[in-house]
Design an enzyme around this catalytic site. Structure first.
Site, PDB file in Angstrom:
ATOM      1  N   TRP A 102       8.774 -32.218 -21.585  1.00 15.20           N
ATOM      2  CA  TRP A 102       9.106 -32.138 -22.932  1.00 15.20           C
ATOM      3  C   TRP A 102       8.682 -33.363 -23.780  1.00 15.20           C
ATOM      4  CZ3 TRP A 102       9.018 -27.855 -24.784  1.00 15.20           C
ATOM      5  CH2 TRP A 102       9.555 -26.571 -24.274  1.00 15.20           C
ATOM      6  N   ASP A 172      14.733 -36.181 -28.879  1.00 15.72           N
ATOM      7  CA  ASP A 172      15.086 -34.887 -28.764  1.00 15.72           C
ATOM      8  C   ASP A 172      16.186 -34.634 -27.883  1.00 15.72           C
ATOM      9  OD1 ASP A 172      14.737 -32.090 -28.202  1.00 15.72           O
ATOM     10  OD2 ASP A 172      12.570 -32.297 -27.410  1.00 15.72           O
ATOM     11  N   LYS A 196      19.960 -23.726 -27.002  1.00 10.45           N
ATOM     12  CA  LYS A 196      20.281 -24.111 -25.815  1.00 10.45           C
ATOM     13  C   LYS A 196      21.998 -24.242 -25.706  1.00 10.45           C
ATOM     14  CE  LYS A 196      16.082 -24.590 -24.693  1.00 10.45           C
ATOM     15  NZ  LYS A 196      15.152 -25.833 -25.093  1.00 10.45           N
TER      16      LYS A 196
HETATM   17  C1  LIG Z   1      13.924 -26.076 -25.309  1.00 11.27           C
HETATM   18  C2  LIG Z   1      13.268 -27.531 -25.675  1.00 11.27           C
HETATM   19  C3  LIG Z   1      12.110 -27.466 -26.542  1.00 11.27           C
HETATM   20  C4  LIG Z   1      11.269 -26.400 -27.237  1.00 11.27           C
HETATM   21  O1  LIG Z   1      12.170 -25.855 -28.304  1.00 11.27           O
HETATM   22  P1  LIG Z   1      11.598 -24.773 -29.065  1.00 11.27           P
HETATM   23  O2  LIG Z   1      12.849 -24.318 -29.731  1.00 11.27           O
HETATM   24  O3  LIG Z   1      11.085 -23.835 -28.286  1.00 11.27           O
HETATM   25  O4  LIG Z   1      10.637 -25.421 -29.798  1.00 11.27           O
HETATM   26  C5  LIG Z   1      11.890 -28.979 -26.726  1.00 11.27           C
HETATM   27  N1  LIG Z   1      12.435 -29.819 -26.075  1.00 11.27           N
HETATM   28  C6  LIG Z   1      13.717 -29.662 -25.392  1.00 11.27           C
HETATM   29  C7  LIG Z   1      14.252 -30.928 -24.677  1.00 11.27           C
HETATM   30  C8  LIG Z   1      13.722 -28.550 -24.988  1.00 11.27           C
HETATM   31  O5  LIG Z   1      15.012 -28.281 -24.133  1.00 11.27           O
END
Ligand SMILES: *Cc1c(COP(=O)(O)O)cnc(C)c1O
Length: 360
Positions: A102, A172, A196
């Site tokens: 990520w 993030d 999530k």
């Molecule tokens: C799932 C995830 C993403 C991607 O998220 P989207 O909603 O598909 O844009 C980005 N960063 C992390 C840490 C994630 O777990």
């Protein structure tokens, strides 16, 4: 009706009481005669729903008044572009820490908007560690330092917010938000896709320090300009109304559970159950360094990957689904977000023992 133990990394399991309440309110929300999905986002009912969701999130995370809470769309992947567009603020570039899939995606996207300095990388360890803070080569002129708090695929998590001095820290937090308390004041901004640990896909939460907004690049789409979104209370465009409503129910559920301190204890107990077992047996193993193992996403391997398919089939027969690891790392991955009860992890460990006894 049977509900499975859903170990999906996302979209992921939601608390059952939230789903029940949503089902009850589906056709008629609080006597309005409407489903939340059918409401105007500018109507009195929905404005109250959104305000309540924001207020609960502020309470849960202890978000200070000089931070804006934005309800956006596009997920964390869109934020990979939205963050540099909004937060470069005239600087030439930003620092990024590379800890896995990520953060690599964030780095690639940010390069379209400014100079990216990869100040540290865990590539040499196969992304099983967090590079020690003293090895980071930060640029004092950077607009911000970007981290991925929890690498959902590799299963590495920062134990604490790193100290990066006066440069704003941007995180993030898609897969770790609300799993434990965080000190929001250590961050210039944090963001997370909802699917999530918050609610349905389609909602992105952004928490950003007020003084950092208002200097977006001129190419920034208006709907993605933090200032425009903030000035319009997240209603510049039509927000993902139903997802905000469900997120609000989840926030209320979290508060009723005792908030994030209680959630951390619950999550640590679940993760310990699984990691302790992984460390006791030679049949399974965790690839991640002990000091940065994720509480939320636990990748693990079987001694012989030829047994993977049989393991997954047996798990599914026992009502445990979505345990297959991400295609880039293989093996298994158990995601243990807030809504996963301890009984789910107990059932998983019991099955792992049974499988080991049969195939070990
Ligand atoms: C799932 C995830 C993403 C991607 O998220 P989207 O909603 O598909 O844009 C980005 N960063 C992390 C840490 C994630 O777990």
């Amino acid at each position: 009706m049977t509900r499975v133990f859903n170990f999906s990394a996302g979209p992921a399991a939601l608390p059952e009481p939230v789903l029940r309440q949503a089902a009850e309110e589906m056709l008629d929300w609080h006597g309005s005669g409407m489903s939340v999905m059918e409401m105007s986002h500018r109507g009195r009912e929905f404005i109250a729903i959104a305000a309540e969701a924001e207020s609960l999130l502020r309470q849960l995370m202890a978000i200070p008044a000089h931070y804006k809470v934005l309800f956006m769309q596009g997920g964390a992947i869109a934020e990979n572009a939205i963050v540099p567009m909004n937060l470069l603020r005239g600087h030439a570039g930003a620092d990024y820490i590379d800890t896995g899939e990520w953060s690599k995606k964030s780095i690639q996207e940010a390069r379209k908007y400014g100079r990216v300095n990869v100040a540290a990388s865990a590539a040499d360890s196969g992304y099983t560690t967090i590079p020690p803070r003293q090895t980071w080569r930060l640029d004092p002129g950077a607009a911000y330092v970007h981290i991925c708090s929890n690498e959902t695929i590799g299963g590495v998590e920062y134990p604490d917010a790193p100290d990066v001095g006066a440069v704003p820290l941007v995180a993030d937090m898609s897969s770790s938000i609300l799993s434990r308390p965080v000190d929001v004041t250590k961050y210039g901004a944090l963001y997370a896709g909802a699917q999530k640990n918050i609610g349905p896909a389609g909602l992105t939460i952004v928490v950003v320090r007020e003084d950092l907004i208002g200097q977006a690049l001129s190419i920034t789409p208006s709907a993605f300009d933090y200032k425009t979104v903030a000035d319009n209370e997240s209603m510049y465009n039509t927000p993902p109304t139903y997802a905000i409503y469900i997120a609000g129910l989840v926030f209320k559920w979290l508060k009723d559970q005792g908030g994030l301190v209680a959630m951390e204890a619950h999550n640590r107990a679940k993760a310990a159950l699984l990691y302790d077992y992984l460390d006791r047996t030679a049949f399974y193993r965790s690839p991640v360094a002990r000091d940065c193992r994720s509480l939320m996403n636990v990748p693990f391997k079987l001694k012989d990957d030829a047994l993977d398919a049989a393991f997954l089939k047996g798990a599914e027969e026992r009502g445990m689904v979505q345990l297959k690891g991400h295609r880039s790392v293989g093996g298994m991955r158990a995601s243990l977000y807030n809504a996963m009860p301890i009984a789910g992890v107990q059932a998983l460990v019991a099955y792992m023992q049974e499988f080991e006894a049969r195939h070990g």
